[in-house]
Write a protein that holds these residues in place. Structure first.
Motif, short mmCIF file in Angstrom:
data_model
loop_
_atom_site.label_atom_id
_atom_site.label_comp_id
_atom_site.label_asym_id
_atom_site.label_seq_id
_atom_site.Cartn_x
_atom_site.Cartn_y
_atom_site.Cartn_z
N PHE A 134 0.82 -1.22 0.00
CA PHE A 134 0.00 0.00 0.00
C PHE A 134 0.85 1.26 0.00
O PHE A 134 0.48 2.27 -0.60
CB PHE A 134 -0.97 -0.02 1.19
N ILE A 135 2.03 1.21 0.65
CA ILE A 135 2.95 2.36 0.63
C ILE A 135 3.54 2.52 -0.77
O ILE A 135 3.73 3.64 -1.26
CB ILE A 135 4.04 2.18 1.71
N SER A 136 3.83 1.40 -1.45
CA SER A 136 4.35 1.46 -2.82
C SER A 136 3.35 2.15 -3.75
O SER A 136 3.73 2.99 -4.58
CB SER A 136 4.65 0.06 -3.35
N PHE A 137 2.08 1.81 -3.62
CA PHE A 137 1.08 2.44 -4.49
C PHE A 137 0.71 3.85 -4.03
O PHE A 137 0.25 4.66 -4.85
CB PHE A 137 -0.15 1.52 -4.67
N ASP A 138 0.98 4.15 -2.76
CA ASP A 138 0.85 5.54 -2.31
C ASP A 138 1.90 6.39 -3.01
O ASP A 138 1.64 7.53 -3.40
CB ASP A 138 1.02 5.61 -0.78
N LEU A 139 3.10 5.83 -3.18
CA LEU A 139 4.18 6.53 -3.92
C LEU A 139 3.74 6.79 -5.37
O LEU A 139 3.93 7.89 -5.90
CB LEU A 139 5.46 5.68 -3.89
N VAL A 140 3.15 5.77 -6.00
CA VAL A 140 2.66 5.92 -7.39
C VAL A 140 1.60 7.02 -7.45
O VAL A 140 1.66 7.91 -8.31
CB VAL A 140 2.09 4.57 -7.91
N PHE A 141 0.65 6.97 -6.53
CA PHE A 141 -0.44 7.95 -6.44
C PHE A 141 0.14 9.36 -6.27
O PHE A 141 -0.24 10.31 -6.97
CB PHE A 141 -1.33 7.56 -5.25
N ARG A 142 1.09 9.49 -5.34
CA ARG A 142 1.69 10.80 -5.05
C ARG A 142 2.45 11.35 -6.27
O ARG A 142 2.35 12.54 -6.57
CB ARG A 142 2.66 10.68 -3.86
N TYR A 143 3.21 10.47 -6.95
CA TYR A 143 4.00 10.97 -8.08
C TYR A 143 3.10 11.38 -9.24
O TYR A 143 3.32 12.40 -9.88
CB TYR A 143 5.03 9.94 -8.54
N LEU A 144 2.05 10.59 -9.51
CA LEU A 144 1.11 10.96 -10.58
C LEU A 144 0.45 12.30 -10.28
O LEU A 144 0.29 13.15 -11.16
CB LEU A 144 0.06 9.86 -10.75
N LYS A 145 0.08 12.51 -9.01
CA LYS A 145 -0.51 13.78 -8.60
C LYS A 145 0.51 14.92 -8.73
O LYS A 145 0.20 16.02 -9.19
CB LYS A 145 -1.01 13.71 -7.14
N HIS A 146 1.77 14.63 -8.34
CA HIS A 146 2.83 15.63 -8.45
C HIS A 146 3.03 16.06 -9.91
O HIS A 146 3.28 17.24 -10.19
CB HIS A 146 4.14 15.05 -7.89
N LEU A 147 2.90 15.10 -10.83
CA LEU A 147 3.04 15.42 -12.26
C LEU A 147 1.86 16.23 -12.80
O LEU A 147 1.90 16.71 -13.93
CB LEU A 147 3.21 14.14 -13.08
N GLY A 148 0.80 16.33 -12.01
CA GLY A 148 -0.35 17.14 -12.42
C GLY A 148 -1.53 16.35 -12.93
O GLY A 148 -2.52 16.92 -13.41
N TYR A 149 -1.44 15.01 -12.85
CA TYR A 149 -2.59 14.19 -13.27
C TYR A 149 -3.72 14.29 -12.24
O TYR A 149 -3.47 14.41 -11.04
CB TYR A 149 -2.19 12.71 -13.38
N LYS A 150 -4.93 14.23 -12.74
CA LYS A 150 -6.09 14.09 -11.86
C LYS A 150 -6.29 12.58 -11.72
O LYS A 150 -6.60 11.90 -12.70
CB LYS A 150 -7.31 14.75 -12.50
N VAL A 151 -6.09 12.07 -10.49
CA VAL A 151 -6.09 10.61 -10.29
C VAL A 151 -7.33 10.20 -9.51
O VAL A 151 -7.61 10.75 -8.44
CB VAL A 151 -4.83 10.15 -9.52
N ARG A 152 -8.05 9.21 -10.04
CA ARG A 152 -9.10 8.55 -9.26
C ARG A 152 -8.52 7.22 -8.80
O ARG A 152 -8.33 6.30 -9.60
CB ARG A 152 -10.38 8.32 -10.07
N TYR A 153 -8.21 7.17 -7.51
CA TYR A 153 -7.55 6.00 -6.92
C TYR A 153 -8.60 5.23 -6.12
O TYR A 153 -9.13 5.72 -5.13
CB TYR A 153 -6.40 6.48 -6.04
#
Length: 493
Positions: A51-70
């Motif tokens: 879950f921490i690994s996918f939190d990293l993915v979620f955070r980086y996608l958001k940092h890049l400016g993507y609108k993420v539905r997780y």
């Protein structure tokens, strides 16, 4: 302009076995589903790593400016022991042992899971659906599979016809398994009369009279199969085809393989463009296991109340330890490894404090723009957190040299360095400064140790009334003390 327009992100796709350029289905938007916990026990560190690994993915996608539905689910029904079709539901079994309602078990461990993820500074998902909250959607998915000829009813249960499905599609494409080999290996087990083939898996199970968790359906009272819930919930919130599906490596087969089959049998479409799998966490070189006792819970790490570690470690240090390995690598947890991670974490935090004392010069002796891009290059290469951390320590080294007047930096470069370092440490890696808390913890630890010393002296003098009074007062404050052969230890409740 969003950062993702200037960065080239590649993701390792478990389906193809290759790193592929990430192109979302809808520009600027990402749909991501991750298989959440089955809430029948305290979440262990291995699960937390996923879950921490996918939190990293979620955070980086958001940092890049993507609108993420997780979307990350909670499994609160249907997960049979040993991931099988026969046997007892994990939650129902725990409820029977504890003499509680199944939903009391679900509530207890779902709350614990959320508390632990909050301590690890993980963002909550955008949507957190439960299996029991989506029974209607699961029944509809089963009906679609039956209508399309890939499901059949047998004695009140419904099964997925793997052999028939494999004639039109490819069952085994994610895990690399061959259906003919699977059939050959399970011929002796074909006495399971309800199924046409041993490989067939349950979409709906008939509830026996004693089964508490049951719902009405067109096929009689029962409960959904474990694999089905993720198919129903992912497509409900992300559509028949979405960008990323994640989970632990152990879910690749049968869980994720069955998800793909159910989706294709129900909608005719392959559901996911990028399948991502996080690898496992071992403990002292061996697989984590509750049955062998080779296991540690996050709270035991934070409190220091365990037989494996020499002291307590903060959630941020444990998170930093996890980030030091790539999510697809096996990571071994040990006392030495987390002690080393703590040293690195403290160095990083110290450098961030030192930033405040830096005085800019007329020139820069480091190419800050190139360093900044190297941080993005690391994360763009399948979220390579250890390479990112190595780049962050390059900045630490540079900051220390500037502080010693051995290197120089201009005001504009200093702003880029500071902004980039803070963004990657706090926003992307999700670390937290804990110096103030640590200082308070050290003081409290010293105070409790002093009181334990006074209690030991009282016991030696046979002043048991005072000894018990100190123990009870500490207990009232949420501090439990434990007397062992080796001495007295304490833990924060």
């Amino acid at each position: 302009m969003h950062l993702y327009q200037n960065q080239t992100l590649k993701i390792y796709n478990s389906l193809t076995g290759e790193k592929e350029l990430f192109k979302p289905i809808h520009q600027g938007n990402v749909g991501m589903y991750v298989c959440g916990p089955t809430v029948y026990s305290n979440v262990h560190l291995g699960n937390c790593r996923t879950f921490i690994s996918f939190d990293l993915v979620f955070r980086y996608l958001k940092h890049l400016g993507y609108k993420v539905r997780y979307v990350r689910n909670i499994t609160d029904v249907g997960h049979i022991e040993d991931d099988a079709d026969e046997g007892e539901d994990k939650i129902a079994k725990k409820a029977r042992i504890e003499k509680l309602e199944p939903m009391e078990i679900v509530q207890q461990y779902a709350v614990d899971f959320h508390q632990i993820m909050e301590l690890f500074n993980a963002f909550p998902p955008s949507i957190e659906p439960t299996a029991t909250g989506h029974i209607i959607e699961q029944i509809q998915t089963i009906q679609n599979i039956i209508d399309n000829g890939f499901g059949y009813e047998s004695e009140g249960s419904v099964y997925f016809d793997v052999v028939k499905f494999n004639k039109d599609y490819n069952y085994g494409k994610l895990s690399g398994r061959n259906i003919e080999d699977m059939i050959a290996n399970t011929r002796e087990l074909s006495g399971q009369t309800e199924k046409r083939n041993p490989q067939d898996f349950a979409l709906w199970k008939k509830a026996e009279p004693q089964h508490i968790m049951r719902w009405p359906s067109p096929w009689g009272d029962g409960f959904p199969g474990w694999h089905l819930e993720c198919t129903a919930m992912s497509t409900k919130y992300l559509g028949d085809n979405f960008d990323i599906h994640g989970g632990g490596m152990d879910l690749k087969f049968p869980h994720h393989e069955c998800e793909i089959a159910q989706n294709e049998a129900s909608t005719g479409k392959s559901p996911v463009n990028y399948w991502m799998h996080a690898n496992m966490l071992t403990l002292n070189g061996k697989k984590m296991s509750k049955s062998t006792g080779n296991n540690i819970l996050p709270r035991e790490i934070f409190s220091g109340n365990n037989t494996i570690l020499s002291k307590a470690f903060s959630p941020s240090v444990a998170r930093f330890f996890i980030m030091q390995a790539h999510y697809r690598s096996i990571l071994d947890f040990s006392n030495d490894a987390i002690l080393a991670a703590e040293k690195g974490f403290n160095r990083l935090m110290e450098a961030l404090d030192n930033l405040k004392t830096i005085k800019p010069s007329a020139t820069s002796s480091l190419d800050i723009a190139a360093w900044k891009q190297s941080c993005y290059d690391a994360m763009n290469d399948d979220f390579n957190s250890p390479i990112l951390i190595a780049q962050l320590f390059e900045a630490v080294r540079y900051i220390n040299l500037i502080k010693e007047d051995k290197e120089t930096i201009t005001a504009s470069d200093f702003e880029v360095l500071s902004k980039t370092l803070n963004a990657f440490v706090f926003d992307v890696l999700g670390l937290k400064k804990e110096t103030e808390n640590n200082s308070n913890n050290d003081k409290m630890e010293g105070l409790v140790t002093m009181l334990i010393g006074m209690r030991n002296e009282a016991r030696a003098n046979k002043n048991f009334a005072l000894s018990d009074q100190i123990r009870d007062k500490l207990n009232d404050l949420g501090i439990a003390i434990k007397d062992t052969k080796e001495g007295t230890t304490f833990s924060i409740l």
